[in-house]
Scaffold this motif. Structure first.
Motif, PDB file in Angstrom:
ATOM      1  N   GLY A   1      44.718  49.231  39.244  1.00  0.00           N
ATOM      2  CA  GLY A   1      44.363  48.061  38.273  1.00  0.00           C
ATOM      3  C   GLY A   1      45.193  47.040  38.341  1.00  0.00           C
ATOM      4  O   GLY A   1      46.404  47.237  38.834  1.00  0.00           O
ATOM      5  N   GLY A   2      44.976  45.768  37.695  1.00  0.00           N
ATOM      6  CA  GLY A   2      45.784  44.748  37.652  1.00  0.00           C
ATOM      7  C   GLY A   2      45.344  43.872  36.467  1.00  0.00           C
ATOM      8  O   GLY A   2      44.345  44.100  35.617  1.00  0.00           O
ATOM      9  N   GLY A   3      45.604  42.490  36.489  1.00  0.00           N
ATOM     10  CA  GLY A   3      45.375  41.672  35.201  1.00  0.00           C
ATOM     11  C   GLY A   3      44.111  41.070  35.677  1.00  0.00           C
ATOM     12  O   GLY A   3      43.358  41.127  36.719  1.00  0.00           O
ATOM     13  N   GLY A   4      43.961  39.992  35.189  1.00  0.00           N
ATOM     14  CA  GLY A   4      42.713  38.916  35.278  1.00  0.00           C
ATOM     15  C   GLY A   4      42.883  38.246  36.606  1.00  0.00           C
ATOM     16  O   GLY A   4      43.882  38.276  37.302  1.00  0.00           O
ATOM     17  N   GLY A   5      41.759  37.390  36.650  1.00  0.00           N
ATOM     18  CA  GLY A   5      41.725  36.511  37.976  1.00  0.00           C
ATOM     19  C   GLY A   5      42.162  35.274  37.798  1.00  0.00           C
ATOM     20  O   GLY A   5      42.774  34.889  37.134  1.00  0.00           O
ATOM     21  N   GLY A   6      41.431  34.557  39.028  1.00  0.00           N
ATOM     22  CA  GLY A   6      41.733  33.073  38.774  1.00  0.00           C
ATOM     23  C   GLY A   6      41.099  32.255  37.757  1.00  0.00           C
ATOM     24  O   GLY A   6      40.373  32.816  36.836  1.00  0.00           O
ATOM     25  N   GLY A   7      41.161  31.097  37.732  1.00  0.00           N
ATOM     26  CA  GLY A   7      40.542  30.112  36.800  1.00  0.00           C
ATOM     27  C   GLY A   7      41.440  30.072  35.522  1.00  0.00           C
ATOM     28  O   GLY A   7      41.316  29.219  34.697  1.00  0.00           O
ATOM     29  N   ILE A  37      40.343  44.742  40.254  1.00  0.00           N
ATOM     30  CA  ILE A  37      41.032  43.994  39.125  1.00  0.00           C
ATOM     31  C   ILE A  37      40.298  44.844  37.857  1.00  0.00           C
ATOM     32  O   ILE A  37      39.065  44.783  37.607  1.00  0.00           O
ATOM     33  N   SER A  38      40.984  45.058  37.076  1.00  0.00           N
ATOM     34  CA  SER A  38      40.505  45.848  35.684  1.00  0.00           C
ATOM     35  C   SER A  38      40.782  45.323  34.490  1.00  0.00           C
ATOM     36  O   SER A  38      41.606  44.408  34.428  1.00  0.00           O
ATOM     37  N   CYS A  39      40.414  45.576  33.284  1.00  0.00           N
ATOM     38  CA  CYS A  39      40.669  45.031  31.959  1.00  0.00           C
ATOM     39  C   CYS A  39      40.269  43.609  31.837  1.00  0.00           C
ATOM     40  O   CYS A  39      41.118  42.952  31.399  1.00  0.00           O
ATOM     41  N   TRP A  40      39.289  43.158  32.425  1.00  0.00           N
ATOM     42  CA  TRP A  40      38.913  41.729  32.413  1.00  0.00           C
ATOM     43  C   TRP A  40      38.107  41.461  31.205  1.00  0.00           C
ATOM     44  O   TRP A  40      37.318  42.207  30.530  1.00  0.00           O
ATOM     45  N   ASP A  41      38.118  40.112  30.681  1.00  0.00           N
ATOM     46  CA  ASP A  41      37.054  39.682  29.738  1.00  0.00           C
ATOM     47  C   ASP A  41      36.047  39.588  30.002  1.00  0.00           C
ATOM     48  O   ASP A  41      35.542  38.831  30.973  1.00  0.00           O
ATOM     49  N   ALA A  42      34.921  40.369  29.483  1.00  0.00           N
ATOM     50  CA  ALA A  42      33.359  40.318  29.811  1.00  0.00           C
ATOM     51  C   ALA A  42      32.637  39.067  29.537  1.00  0.00           C
ATOM     52  O   ALA A  42      31.651  38.745  29.990  1.00  0.00           O
ATOM     53  N   SER A  43      33.300  38.256  28.574  1.00  0.00           N
ATOM     54  CA  SER A  43      32.664  37.014  28.333  1.00  0.00           C
ATOM     55  C   SER A  43      33.160  35.809  29.013  1.00  0.00           C
ATOM     56  O   SER A  43      32.437  34.917  28.897  1.00  0.00           O
ATOM     57  N   LYS A  44      34.008  36.198  30.080  1.00  0.00           N
ATOM     58  CA  LYS A  44      34.466  35.153  31.178  1.00  0.00           C
ATOM     59  C   LYS A  44      33.980  35.307  32.454  1.00  0.00           C
ATOM     60  O   LYS A  44      33.401  36.495  32.932  1.00  0.00           O
ATOM     61  N   ALA A  45      33.937  34.140  33.029  1.00  0.00           N
ATOM     62  CA  ALA A  45      33.609  34.093  34.459  1.00  0.00           C
ATOM     63  C   ALA A  45      34.839  34.117  35.380  1.00  0.00           C
ATOM     64  O   ALA A  45      35.718  33.310  34.843  1.00  0.00           O
ATOM     65  N   TYR A  46      35.293  34.904  36.419  1.00  0.00           N
ATOM     66  CA  TYR A  46      36.367  34.808  37.266  1.00  0.00           C
ATOM     67  C   TYR A  46      36.019  34.051  38.425  1.00  0.00           C
ATOM     68  O   TYR A  46      34.869  34.500  39.149  1.00  0.00           O
ATOM     69  N   PHE A  48      37.605  33.888  42.570  1.00  0.00           N
ATOM     70  CA  PHE A  48      38.906  34.576  43.078  1.00  0.00           C
ATOM     71  C   PHE A  48      38.655  34.092  44.648  1.00  0.00           C
ATOM     72  O   PHE A  48      37.610  33.506  45.297  1.00  0.00           O
ATOM     73  N   ARG A  49      39.852  33.872  45.404  1.00  0.00           N
ATOM     74  CA  ARG A  49      40.100  33.656  46.866  1.00  0.00           C
ATOM     75  C   ARG A  49      41.016  34.379  47.482  1.00  0.00           C
ATOM     76  O   ARG A  49      41.883  34.960  46.555  1.00  0.00           O
ATOM     77  N   VAL A  50      41.257  34.404  48.810  1.00  0.00           N
ATOM     78  CA  VAL A  50      42.244  35.182  49.399  1.00  0.00           C
ATOM     79  C   VAL A  50      42.876  34.287  50.470  1.00  0.00           C
ATOM     80  O   VAL A  50      42.373  33.543  51.020  1.00  0.00           O
ATOM     81  N   ALA A  51      44.423  34.637  50.588  1.00  0.00           N
ATOM     82  CA  ALA A  51      44.995  33.955  51.941  1.00  0.00           C
ATOM     83  C   ALA A  51      45.370  35.214  52.483  1.00  0.00           C
ATOM     84  O   ALA A  51      45.883  36.333  52.088  1.00  0.00           O
ATOM     85  N   ALA A  52      45.684  35.099  53.664  1.00  0.00           N
ATOM     86  CA  ALA A  52      46.245  36.101  54.717  1.00  0.00           C
ATOM     87  C   ALA A  52      47.668  35.812  55.096  1.00  0.00           C
ATOM     88  O   ALA A  52      47.835  34.616  55.363  1.00  0.00           O
ATOM     89  N   ALA A  67      32.634  35.842  39.940  1.00  0.00           N
ATOM     90  CA  ALA A  67      32.339  37.049  39.487  1.00  0.00           C
ATOM     91  C   ALA A  67      32.202  36.951  37.872  1.00  0.00           C
ATOM     92  O   ALA A  67      32.876  36.358  37.270  1.00  0.00           O
ATOM     93  N   HIS A  68      31.042  37.721  37.318  1.00  0.00           N
ATOM     94  CA  HIS A  68      30.802  37.510  36.162  1.00  0.00           C
ATOM     95  C   HIS A  68      30.840  39.031  35.788  1.00  0.00           C
ATOM     96  O   HIS A  68      30.220  39.959  36.430  1.00  0.00           O
ATOM     97  N   ALA A  69      31.582  39.567  34.494  1.00  0.00           N
ATOM     98  CA  ALA A  69      31.602  40.760  34.417  1.00  0.00           C
ATOM     99  C   ALA A  69      30.438  41.387  33.953  1.00  0.00           C
ATOM    100  O   ALA A  69      30.302  42.800  33.896  1.00  0.00           O
ATOM    101  N   GLY A  70      29.488  40.772  33.578  1.00  0.00           N
ATOM    102  CA  GLY A  70      28.164  41.332  33.113  1.00  0.00           C
ATOM    103  C   GLY A  70      28.180  41.895  31.813  1.00  0.00           C
ATOM    104  O   GLY A  70      29.073  41.241  30.969  1.00  0.00           O
ATOM    105  N   PRO A  71      27.246  42.835  31.525  1.00  0.00           N
ATOM    106  CA  PRO A  71      27.405  43.267  30.037  1.00  0.00           C
ATOM    107  C   PRO A  71      28.618  43.701  29.648  1.00  0.00           C
ATOM    108  O   PRO A  71      29.465  44.319  30.395  1.00  0.00           O
ATOM    109  N   ALA A  72      29.104  43.258  28.371  1.00  0.00           N
ATOM    110  CA  ALA A  72      30.164  43.773  27.967  1.00  0.00           C
ATOM    111  C   ALA A  72      30.611  45.287  28.012  1.00  0.00           C
ATOM    112  O   ALA A  72      29.905  45.955  27.806  1.00  0.00           O
TER     113      ALA A  72
END
Length: 146
Positions: A1-7, A37-46, A48-52, A67-72
């Protein structure tokens, strides 16, 4: 698990791939082809992007995905309870960083059984008001409330 995402807030990646303002690094220590990515806010859209990275440095960023979390979902558990004992009372506090929380329930263990804590509603309401103020202050300061 980790924190929230981009944006959200954040502007750097601590020596990793160059990160524009507005992007927040989830982790630079990922060595597999996925991360949860866990424990994100279902009311937000996140977004993401990746670099190597290899021995010669960092790649350009991938195209981003939204990504949209979908239903709360139910919130993650609050952190451990701290108890401050005073003359004839005790104040319970606990860390929690999810802005979507609307209420808490406090229980006490009596004779091996978990029971609702009597007379706790005003204290819980104050804890929730304090947490909401902190989330609002973080949001005003450019954070993402997580």
């Amino acid at each position: 698990g980790g924190g929230g995402g981009g944006g959200g807030g954040g502007s750097g990646s601590g020596g990793g791939a160059a990160t524009e303002t507005g992007w927040q690094t989830v982790s630079e220590a990922i060595t597999s082809l996925s991360v949860e990515i866990s424990c994100w806010d279902a009311s937000k859209a996140y977004e993401f992007r990746v670099a190597a990275r290899n021995a010669l440095g960092w790649s350009p960023w991938s195209r981003s995905s939204v990504a949209h979390a979908g239903p709360a979902a139910a919130p993650c558990a609050p952190g451990p309870v701290s108890v401050a004992v005073e003359h004839q009372s005790a104040t319970l506090t606990w860390p929690h960083t999810q802005a979507s929380v609307t209420a808490y329930e406090v229980q006490e263990l009596r004779k091996g059984e978990w029971l609702p804590l009597r007379d706790s509603e005003p204290a819980i309401a104050e804890q929730l008001r304090r947490a909401k103020r902190q989330w609002a202050q973080r949001a005003d300061a450019g954070g993402d409330g997580e």
